[in-house]
Design a protein around this motif. Structure first.
Motif, PDB file in Angstrom:
ATOM      1  N   SER A 168     -66.276  -1.727  79.888  1.00  0.00           N
ATOM      2  CA  SER A 168     -67.561  -1.006  79.959  1.00  0.00           C
ATOM      3  C   SER A 168     -67.440   0.212  80.847  1.00  0.00           C
ATOM      4  N   GLN A 179     -74.300  -3.044  76.036  1.00  0.00           N
ATOM      5  CA  GLN A 179     -74.017  -4.478  75.990  1.00  0.00           C
ATOM      6  C   GLN A 179     -75.323  -5.284  75.979  1.00  0.00           C
ATOM      7  N   ASP A 196     -70.935  -0.837  73.148  1.00  0.00           N
ATOM      8  CA  ASP A 196     -70.453  -1.871  74.058  1.00  0.00           C
ATOM      9  C   ASP A 196     -70.916  -3.223  73.528  1.00  0.00           C
TER      10      ASP A 196
HETATM   11 MG   LIG Z   1     -68.776  -4.894  79.723  1.00  0.00          MG
END
Ligand SMILES: [Mg+2]
Ligand SMILES: Nc1ncnc2c1ncn2[C@@H]1O[C@H](COP(=O)(O)OP(=O)(O)OP(=O)(O)O)[C@@H](O)[C@H]1O
Lengths: 474, 363, 222
Positions: free
Chosen positions: C43, C88, C161
């Motif tokens: 990330s 994410q 992500d």
């Molecule tokens: Mg991550």
């Protein structure tokens, strides 16, 4: 060193602030639009204005008067206002027409072409407009300064004070421009907005009557009100007023609405706001073109760019509208309150002649203020007014005109104002008959007394159409 | 403002009503206090002026020689620019039931809204008079009592229509309307004194003018009254300024706390906006707009509650409502704006400093 | 010259090292998947490429522009004009419905356009959820709004992500097919972080990360 003269300081301050503001906006506009080649004509225009102002001091003093300067200022204001509207139509001629055309089912006009003038021609136009903008204000201010130097008896001190005012503004301007380089504001303007801006600077920054007076607004207001009033007045005169006793009261009450200060004020406000609102309409309501681009997002970006440009340029216009509204309404409230309403002083008719002392311990009819007197004769009351005109002669008139109910007049600034209809009448036109002017009286001045024949008063008071039911108006 | 701003702003307000209402409430409270106090001061100022006007004047014109002023004096004085009111009075004595009794002659019609306390009715006709409230017990008289007052050539018979109370010398005198007073005192159409109410700041000027215009009269200011009037007002104003500043500070702090909580709650949103490519200015404008809305709402609500607050207090203090000048509405709006914009300034500025990557990790 | 160039990127959080000197290049239009254990710095790397975070040291070039040297406002401009982000945790504005959330991205880019936003949501199969707020939607649906939002401004670089982290196989496949279709039509570059070996089979290249550095870098052979 003798102390500074504040009025002069203010004048210098004001003129410099005006010039600085105009320079800043214009220069920024040129920077943003990459037209710096017009800076030179602008500076030349400033120089020419200076020369004109300087030369004007050598013209005969009955031509170069504050009134004339004021008139020119008012006219140049109107010029800039109208030019801005014209420019707007020109710039957006196609679009605005196409909107109305599509609404009425007619065909779209051909693309109107902007006349392509040579840069030299545009340069001359810039120079000319610069002169038209600055010369009258400068002339007026210089006159005012000269007057101040006489009045205060401090000679050159008034000029020095004014220069100090200019210097202060210049210092502030240079610092601000030097530090922040606020040329971005140029993005808020296009040619029409620029012209409108100039008109607004005139409106708010040029005192036409007195140069100590900060804004042109009261004069515009008075001018518009007089215009609106006279217009309605003439129309009704020509349409012929039925002279039937029954019709009269209601009819006159009806006309009274149009004569009233509220109505005239509203009409003139609408006239004044016409152009700014047109600008807003143009900026905010006109349809956007559909750009042809590779992707939708890109097209959206171009649209947003056009839209934000328009809105940006609508912002100063919206500010003008707000400013005008605020100034207008605060002003009109003030002026109504400020009206001077003297109580009539009772005088008597002695052997057919009313004698009023020109000057006694309590009053002086030549002091420039409005003086009201009442005479009782054969059981009826008559009122008359005396006032000094600008040429130092006296005017005598009935406290009534032929048109309105005889409620009389008050004094506001240098206008005598009809209490009933609110028409402002310049003091200088007193003694002229007709219309809304107070009915003039013949008089002589002998041995310190103003002498007026009572028969003249009685006869002329008879011309007035007294109204029944006028109370319902108030 | 770019297209769409209004939409997002509207949604953020309409779907987060509770938050906005709480913030607006704290603004309301402070504005109510401030506008209430300003309203009170303005109202009290007006009231005080009224009360002071009950004294009649701040300048007194009296004869230099002899007992009376010529009858045109009042007329002349009233024509002076800064003179707001003129009343001629006449003072004299008479005898009632063998006791000397003071007589004040004045224009009773002018007394009516000067805040004098009256029991009974205002005199309507000649021959009807008012008596000071002290005389009631002194002579055991009541409304409707008849009095014969000798004086002048013949004297006169009068009926008491009411008793007045002002806490001054008038309380032990008879108040007669001018014509009656002239009959009793025998001073035909003249005055003992002319009381003048002039603009507070221009007393000296007016006095000078009267002296010039009417050489046979003497003009003096009621210095004490004028000075008292001014200094009292000034004290009240000072108090108002202090209280206002204190409230303002407290308000900013409390509103800042509320707004700070709001902003903290929206940290994620701020980070997201940044990630979507918003500049600080673009994000800021949403929060500024919300602060302005909160301020305006709180300002209006504060003005309304402040108005009732003022009226409630004034009813208690003066027994009557005070007029609240309209400009206080705009002051309230301004205060509301200042409070909420300053209060939201710091929280938003801090929130804008966060690194979006860190906020959006969501820990 | 490569579309994206990373030169010795180091990112430190206090004493901790999220990235320990990452260098690589990505060609324009490539679809790159990043895999690796939790905490390996995936990330962080994505954020740095997208101009959302700045490296402690090292240089990032995108389209020849050194973005780690840009001013804050220029960086914001880079983000809104060039990139689309899918996070994410799907980050959506809670008080805006699906369409409005997409429009918000348009707004910061240029101006909001409802028609377009509806189109973008239709592409990800959410035409029946236009007026729902995030709290009324499932995790997968939220993630799809994020994808619609990320693509609405025609980015040249899509950074995702774990976009399919909350989705079932069916939906994952749908999203990936959608991405593949758009990718083949519009040729934007995709960098996609995932744990899922199924997902990593899509695309053209897989980067394996471990402990803040790239362990392997291999093309995918279909
Ligand atoms: Mg991550
Ligand atoms: N804001 C921060 N403050 C401190 N440490 C951080 C911060 N952000 C990331 N880290 C650390 O940096 C390392 C890399 O984090 P990153 O989020 O890039 O991992 P990841 O590969 O995305 O893991 P995951 O698969 O769980 O999402 C981790 O050890 C993490 O603890």
């Amino acid at each position: 060193m003798p102390p500074l003269i504040h009025e002069a300081l203010l004048i210098g301050f004001k003129e410099a602030a005006k010039a600085g503001l105009v320079w800043l906006v214009f220069y920024s506009y040129l920077v943003v639009n990459d037209r710096k080649n017009f800076v030179k004509p602008f500076y030349m225009g400033l120089l020419v204005s200076f020369l004109i102002v300087f030369m004007s001091q050598f013209l005969p003093s009955d031509i170069v008067t504050k009134e004339n300067a004021g008139n020119i200022i008012s006219m140049s204001f109107a010029l800039f206002l109208i030019m801005s509207g014209a420019a707007l139509f020109h710039v957006s001629g196609t679009n605005m027409l196409s909107i109305s055309a599509s609404g009425y089912g007619s065909t779209l006009p051909e693309e109107t072409q902007v006349p392509s003038l040579k840069p030299a021609a545009w340069g001359i136009i810039v120079l000319l407009f610069t002169v038209i903008f600055f010369a009258p204000d400068g002339m007026g201010s210089l006159l005012q300064l000269r007057e101040l130097s006489y009045i205060k008896g401090r000679g050159s001190m008034s000029y020095i004070s004014a220069l100090i005012g200019v210097a202060v503004v210049a210092a502030v301007l240079f610092t601000v421009v030097g530090l922040y380089k606020p040329y971005k504001i140029g993005g808020f303007f296009d040619v029409p907005q620029l012209l409108l801006f100039l008109a607004m600077v005139k409106l708010f920054g040029s005192g036409a009557k007195e140069f100590a007076e900060l804004s042109l607004l009261p004069s515009v207001q008075r001018g518009f009100m007089k215009f609106a009033h006279d217009f309605v007045h003439q129309v009704f005169l020509f349409l012929m007023v039925p002279d039937h006793p029954l019709l009269k009261a209601t009819f006159w009450n009806f006309i009274g609405i149009f004569f009233g200060p509220d109505f005239a004020s509203l009409v003139s406000l609408i006239i004044l706001l016409l152009f700014p609102f047109m600008f807003l309409y143009h900026s905010l309501r006109e349809t956007l073109p559909e750009p042809e681009t590779r992707s939708v997002a890109e097209g959206r970006k171009i649209k947003a760019f056009i839209l934000s440009g328009r809105r940006k340029r609508a912002l100063p216009v919206a500010c003008f509208i707000v400013l005008i509204l605020i100034a207008w309404f605060s002003r009109s409230e003030e002026t109504i309150m400020q009206m001077y309403l003297p109580k009539p002083i009772p005088v008597v008719a002695d052997r057919g002649v009313v004698m009023i002392p020109v000057r006694d311990p309590t009053m002086n009819v030549m002091d420039g203020s409005l003086h009201k007197f009442s005479v009782s004769y054969e059981g009826r009351q008559y009122r008359l007014i005396l006032i000094k005109k600008w040429d130092n002669t006296l005017a005598a008139a009935l406290d009534a005109c032929e048109m309105c109910p005889p409620e009389g007049y008050g004094l506001r600034d240098d206008h005598v104002v009809c209490i009933y209809c609110g028409t402002p009448i310049p003091v200088n036109t007193l003694g002229l008959p007709g219309g809304c002017n107070p009915i003039p009286l013949a008089f002589t001045i002998e041995g310190g007394f103003v002498k007026i024949e009572i028969h003249d008063i009685v006869k002329k008071w008879g011309f007035i159409k007294p109204l029944q039911g006028k109370e319902s108006m108030h | 403002m770019r297209s769409g701003f209004y939409l997002f702003f509207k949604k953020s307000v309409s779907r987060r009503k509770g938050r906005i209402v709480i913030a607006a409430l704290s603004v309301t409270l402070s504005v109510a206090m401030v506008s209430g106090i300003i309203g009170m001061t303005a109202g009290v100022g007006a009231k005080l002026g009224e009360e002071l006007r009950a004294y009649g004047a701040n300048i007194i014109v009296s004869p230099r020689e002899g007992n009376y002023l010529a009858q045109d004096v009042a007329e002349k004085v009233s024509r002076i620019d800064s003179v707001r009111g003129v009343s001629g009075q006449i003072f004299g004595t008479s005898v009632f039931r063998g006791q000397p009794i003071e007589i004040i002659g004045l224009d009773i019609a002018k007394l009516k809204d000067r805040g004098w306390r009256l029991q009974g009715k205002w005199p309507q006709n000649n021959g009807e008079i008012l008596a000071g409230t002290d005389l009631r017990s002194q002579f055991k008289i009541d409304i409707g009592a008849k009095m014969h007052l000798p004086g002048g050539d013949i004297g006169g018979d009068f009926v008491i229509t009411g008793f007045i109370e002002r806490g001054g010398t008038e309380d032990s005198a008879l108040i007669l309307d001018m014509p009656d007073a002239w009959t009793v005192t025998g001073a035909d159409r003249q005055f003992s004194a002319v009381l003048v109410r002039a603009e507070a700041g221009r007393l000296d000027e007016v006095v000078q003018q009267i002296r010039r215009m009417i050489p046979q009269a003497e003009a003096k200011t009621f210095r004490q009254i004028a000075v008292a009037e001014e200094s009292l007002l000034r004290k009240i104003q000072l108090l108002m300024v202090i209280v206002t500043v204190v409230i303002l500070c407290a308000a900013v702090i409390s509103v800042a706390a509320t707004m700070g909580a709001n902003v903290l709650e929206r940290r994620e949103e701020i980070g997201l906006m940044k990630a979507l490519g918003a500049t600080k200015a673009q994000i800021n404008i949403f929060y500024r707009a919300e602060a302005i809305l909160t301020g305006l709402t709180g300002g209006v609500a504060g003005f309304i509650s402040g108005y009732f607050f003022t009226q409630a207090v004034s009813k208690g203090a003066f027994g009557s409502y005070v007029p609240v000048p309209f400009y206080i509405f705009f002051i309230s709006l301004l205060f509301g704006l200042v409070i909420s914009v300053t209060a939201s300034y710091l929280p938003v500025r801090n929130a804008l400093k966060y690194n979006p990557a860190v906020i959006l990790r969501g820990e | 010259m490569s579309f994206i160039i990373l030169k010795n990127i180091v990112k430190e959080y206090g004493p901790a090292h999220a990235l320990r000197g990452v260098s690589m290049e990505i060609q324009k239009g490539q679809w790159v998947n990043i895999m690796g254990p939790s905490g390996s710095g995936k990330s962080t790397l994505l954020n740095i490429i997208g101009g959302l975070d700045t490296p402690t040291s090292g240089e990032v070039f995108v389209e020849g522009i050194k973005i780690n040297a840009l001013s804050e406002d220029d960086l914001a401009c880079f983000r809104r004009e060039k990139t689309g982000f899918v996070f994410q945790q799907s980050h959506l504005v809670p008080y805006l419905d699906a369409v409005e959330n997409v429009m918000l991205a348009q707004y910061f880019h240029s101006m909001a356009d409802e028609e377009e936003a509806v189109g973008a949501l239709t592409r990800v199969g959410l035409e029946h959820r236009l007026k729902h707020r995030p709290s009324q939607l499932s995790g997968g649906e939220q993630q799809r709004i994020c994808i619609a939002r990320a693509l609405t401004n025609d980015p040249v670089l899509l950074l995702a992500d774990e976009p399919t982290g909350n989705l079932d196989r069916e939906n994952t496949k749908m999203i990936l097919e959608l991405l593949k279709k758009l990718h083949s039509e519009e040729h934007f570059t995709i960098i996609l972080v995932t744990h899922d070996p199924f997902v990593s089979q899509w695309g053209e290249r897989v980067l394996m990360m471990e402990d803040g550095s790239i362990k392997s870098d291999a093309p995918i052979n279909p």
